[in-house]
Write an enzyme that holds these catalytic residues in place. Structure first.
Site, PDB file in Angstrom:
ATOM      1  N   GLN A  24       0.838  -1.196   0.000  1.00 52.36           N
ATOM      2  CA  GLN A  24       0.000   0.000   0.000  1.00 52.36           C
ATOM      3  C   GLN A  24       0.871   1.244   0.000  1.00 52.36           C
ATOM      4  O   GLN A  24       1.845   1.344   0.748  1.00 52.36           O
ATOM      5  CB  GLN A  24      -0.932   0.001   1.212  1.00 52.36           C
ATOM      6  CG  GLN A  24      -1.852   1.205   1.309  1.00 52.36           C
ATOM      7  CD  GLN A  24      -1.188   2.408   1.974  1.00 52.36           C
ATOM      8  OE1 GLN A  24      -0.266   2.258   2.764  1.00 52.36           O
ATOM      9  NE2 GLN A  24      -1.651   3.600   1.631  1.00 52.36           N
ATOM     10  N   LEU A  25       0.499   2.209  -0.818  1.00 55.86           N
ATOM     11  CA  LEU A  25       1.328   3.387  -1.030  1.00 55.86           C
ATOM     12  C   LEU A  25       0.478   4.653  -1.040  1.00 55.86           C
ATOM     13  O   LEU A  25      -0.630   4.662  -1.582  1.00 55.86           O
ATOM     14  CB  LEU A  25       2.052   3.258  -2.378  1.00 55.86           C
ATOM     15  CG  LEU A  25       3.012   4.368  -2.793  1.00 55.86           C
ATOM     16  CD1 LEU A  25       4.275   4.334  -1.939  1.00 55.86           C
ATOM     17  CD2 LEU A  25       3.377   4.208  -4.273  1.00 55.86           C
ATOM     18  N   TYR A  26       0.995   5.708  -0.410  1.00 54.35           N
ATOM     19  CA  TYR A  26       0.448   7.045  -0.584  1.00 54.35           C
ATOM     20  C   TYR A  26       1.355   7.795  -1.556  1.00 54.35           C
ATOM     21  O   TYR A  26       2.523   7.432  -1.738  1.00 54.35           O
ATOM     22  CB  TYR A  26       0.390   7.802   0.747  1.00 54.35           C
ATOM     23  CG  TYR A  26      -0.567   7.223   1.757  1.00 54.35           C
ATOM     24  CD1 TYR A  26      -1.937   7.453   1.662  1.00 54.35           C
ATOM     25  CD2 TYR A  26      -0.102   6.438   2.811  1.00 54.35           C
ATOM     26  CE1 TYR A  26      -2.826   6.920   2.592  1.00 54.35           C
ATOM     27  CE2 TYR A  26      -0.979   5.902   3.741  1.00 54.35           C
ATOM     28  CZ  TYR A  26      -2.330   6.143   3.624  1.00 54.35           C
ATOM     29  OH  TYR A  26      -3.196   5.609   4.541  1.00 54.35           O
ATOM     30  N   THR A  52      -3.458   4.401  -2.440  1.00 55.12           N
ATOM     31  CA  THR A  52      -4.619   4.927  -1.720  1.00 55.12           C
ATOM     32  C   THR A  52      -4.887   6.347  -2.191  1.00 55.12           C
ATOM     33  O   THR A  52      -4.015   7.220  -2.103  1.00 55.12           O
ATOM     34  CB  THR A  52      -4.376   4.915  -0.201  1.00 55.12           C
ATOM     35  OG1 THR A  52      -4.157   3.563   0.212  1.00 55.12           O
ATOM     36  CG2 THR A  52      -5.569   5.483   0.545  1.00 55.12           C
ATOM     37  N   ASP A  54      -7.859   8.237  -1.390  1.00 55.48           N
ATOM     38  CA  ASP A  54      -8.869   8.995  -0.647  1.00 55.48           C
ATOM     39  C   ASP A  54      -8.282   9.754   0.550  1.00 55.48           C
ATOM     40  O   ASP A  54      -9.021  10.213   1.412  1.00 55.48           O
ATOM     41  CB  ASP A  54      -9.994   8.067  -0.168  1.00 55.48           C
ATOM     42  CG  ASP A  54      -9.506   7.021   0.829  1.00 55.48           C
ATOM     43  OD1 ASP A  54      -8.286   6.967   1.103  1.00 55.48           O
ATOM     44  OD2 ASP A  54     -10.341   6.247   1.334  1.00 55.48           O
ATOM     45  N   SER A 149     -13.348   1.171  -1.048  1.00 53.00           N
ATOM     46  CA  SER A 149     -12.991   1.392   0.349  1.00 53.00           C
ATOM     47  C   SER A 149     -13.423   2.786   0.777  1.00 53.00           C
ATOM     48  O   SER A 149     -13.355   3.734  -0.006  1.00 53.00           O
ATOM     49  CB  SER A 149     -11.473   1.242   0.531  1.00 53.00           C
ATOM     50  OG  SER A 149     -11.067   1.634   1.832  1.00 53.00           O
ATOM     51  N   HIS A 151     -12.048   3.894   3.720  1.00 51.52           N
ATOM     52  CA  HIS A 151     -10.978   4.137   4.703  1.00 51.52           C
ATOM     53  C   HIS A 151     -11.482   3.902   6.126  1.00 51.52           C
ATOM     54  O   HIS A 151     -11.175   4.661   7.049  1.00 51.52           O
ATOM     55  CB  HIS A 151     -10.439   5.562   4.560  1.00 51.52           C
ATOM     56  CG  HIS A 151      -8.966   5.661   4.839  1.00 51.52           C
ATOM     57  ND1 HIS A 151      -8.028   5.732   3.846  1.00 51.52           N
ATOM     58  CD2 HIS A 151      -8.259   5.685   5.996  1.00 51.52           C
ATOM     59  CE1 HIS A 151      -6.812   5.818   4.364  1.00 51.52           C
ATOM     60  NE2 HIS A 151      -6.930   5.777   5.674  1.00 51.52           N
ATOM     61  N   VAL A 185     -16.134  -5.802   6.573  1.00 55.90           N
ATOM     62  CA  VAL A 185     -16.244  -7.259   6.526  1.00 55.90           C
ATOM     63  C   VAL A 185     -15.941  -7.812   7.914  1.00 55.90           C
ATOM     64  O   VAL A 185     -14.793  -7.834   8.358  1.00 55.90           O
ATOM     65  CB  VAL A 185     -15.263  -7.865   5.495  1.00 55.90           C
ATOM     66  CG1 VAL A 185     -15.359  -9.389   5.502  1.00 55.90           C
ATOM     67  CG2 VAL A 185     -15.559  -7.321   4.107  1.00 55.90           C
ATOM     68  N   ARG A 206      -9.844  -4.774  10.331  1.00 54.05           N
ATOM     69  CA  ARG A 206      -9.994  -4.679  11.783  1.00 54.05           C
ATOM     70  C   ARG A 206     -10.136  -6.020  12.495  1.00 54.05           C
ATOM     71  O   ARG A 206      -9.560  -6.201  13.573  1.00 54.05           O
ATOM     72  CB  ARG A 206     -11.179  -3.766  12.116  1.00 54.05           C
ATOM     73  CG  ARG A 206     -10.864  -2.293  11.867  1.00 54.05           C
ATOM     74  CD  ARG A 206     -12.067  -1.418  12.077  1.00 54.05           C
ATOM     75  NE  ARG A 206     -11.755  -0.011  11.812  1.00 54.05           N
ATOM     76  CZ  ARG A 206     -12.668   0.928  11.663  1.00 54.05           C
ATOM     77  NH1 ARG A 206     -13.951   0.614  11.749  1.00 54.05           N
ATOM     78  NH2 ARG A 206     -12.314   2.166  11.433  1.00 54.05           N
TER      79      ARG A 206
END
Length: 264
Positions: A24-26, A52, A54, A149, A151, A185, A206
């Protein structure tokens, strides 16, 4: 999916054994940091980049502000060690929000997706898409997949639940790229509903995080076993002997009466 803000590095995660891993990357202001992170993910055998989209700015997280949230001293963002990337300092509000504001590129546009494609051959999935319009544009700009998603509903109050946005995104994708769903989920029935609405796969956050904190590795195994058991039971109760037999006909959504009335 390993977050670029994880407290374990890509190399540490890879050393734990085989598996399919996404990074995962910003989009950071310092593009050299982006390049180095992508290179390390490639070298570590990660199979895709999850961009990501958002979070050009962090949402208003009142709990973080009240608690003046920052990382405890015994934790660090391992993927940034050795990079000129600053650190999360204590502030009078949210240390995380201040940190993000200083590092994330708030001018993120679709052109940045094109740029990212020039520095890696890995497929790039976009995380944080909730609408048909953004889905179509993402595909036009070369996204290899979509992750529906919100977030964790932490970016914006009253944002649609992912299960409500999923079908719109799937219809807009028209099978051109896989569509995954993240957030919301918590039960095997949630997995069944997502697949029935056209999702290609599910990401779980989570439940794994909470079980890891409570019981470690054994807790994560228990959660995954429970989800699988609930999912299989749901399939059985719906008369499905295989994943291919899970169809849209197995569920009813709040929008179905309107769709039937106006046929859209």
């Amino acid at each position: 999916t390993l977050s670029s803000w994880a407290t374990s590095s890509v190399e540490e995660v890879t050393s734990t054994g085989p598996g399919i891993r996404f990074f995962q990357l910003y989009m950071y202001k310092n593009r050299n940091v982006v390049i180095q992170l992508v290179r390390r993910a490639e070298s570590a055998g990660f199979k895709a980049i999850v961009l990501t989209v958002d979070t050009p700015r962090l949402g208003w997280r009142e709990a973080d502000i009240k608690n003046r949230f920052t990382l405890p001293p015994f934790l660090t963002f391992k993927n940034f060690e050795g990079l000129d990337f600053g650190k999360m300092d204590k502030t009078n509000d949210s240390g995380l929000a201040s940190y993000v504001a200083g590092q994330i590129d708030q001018s993120l546009t679709w052109k940045d997706l094109k740029w990212l494609q020039t520095i890696t051959k890995l497929p790039i999935l976009l995380q944080g898409v909730l609408t048909a319009g953004d889905t179509r544009i993402a595909i036009e700009f070369g996204a290899a997949g979509i992750i529906v998603s919100n977030h964790g509903a932490r970016q914006l109050d009253y944002v649609p639940a992912t299960i409500m946005a999923l079908e719109e995104v799937v219809r807009a994708a028209r099978g051109r790229v896989p569509v995954f769903v993240d957030d919301g989920v918590y039960h095997g029935k949630d997995v069944f509903r997502a697949l029935a609405l056209g999702a290609s796969g599910i990401f779980i956050g989570r439940p794994v995080l909470f079980s890891l904190a409570a019981k470690g590795e054994a807790g994560v195994k228990k959660v995954l076993q429970t989800l699988c058991g609930e999912f299989k039971l749901t399939m059985e109760r719906c008369g499905c002997c295989s994943l291919k037999e899970i169809t849209r006909d197995h569920i009813v959504t709040e929008l179905d009466p309107l769709r039937n009335r106006f046929r859209f």
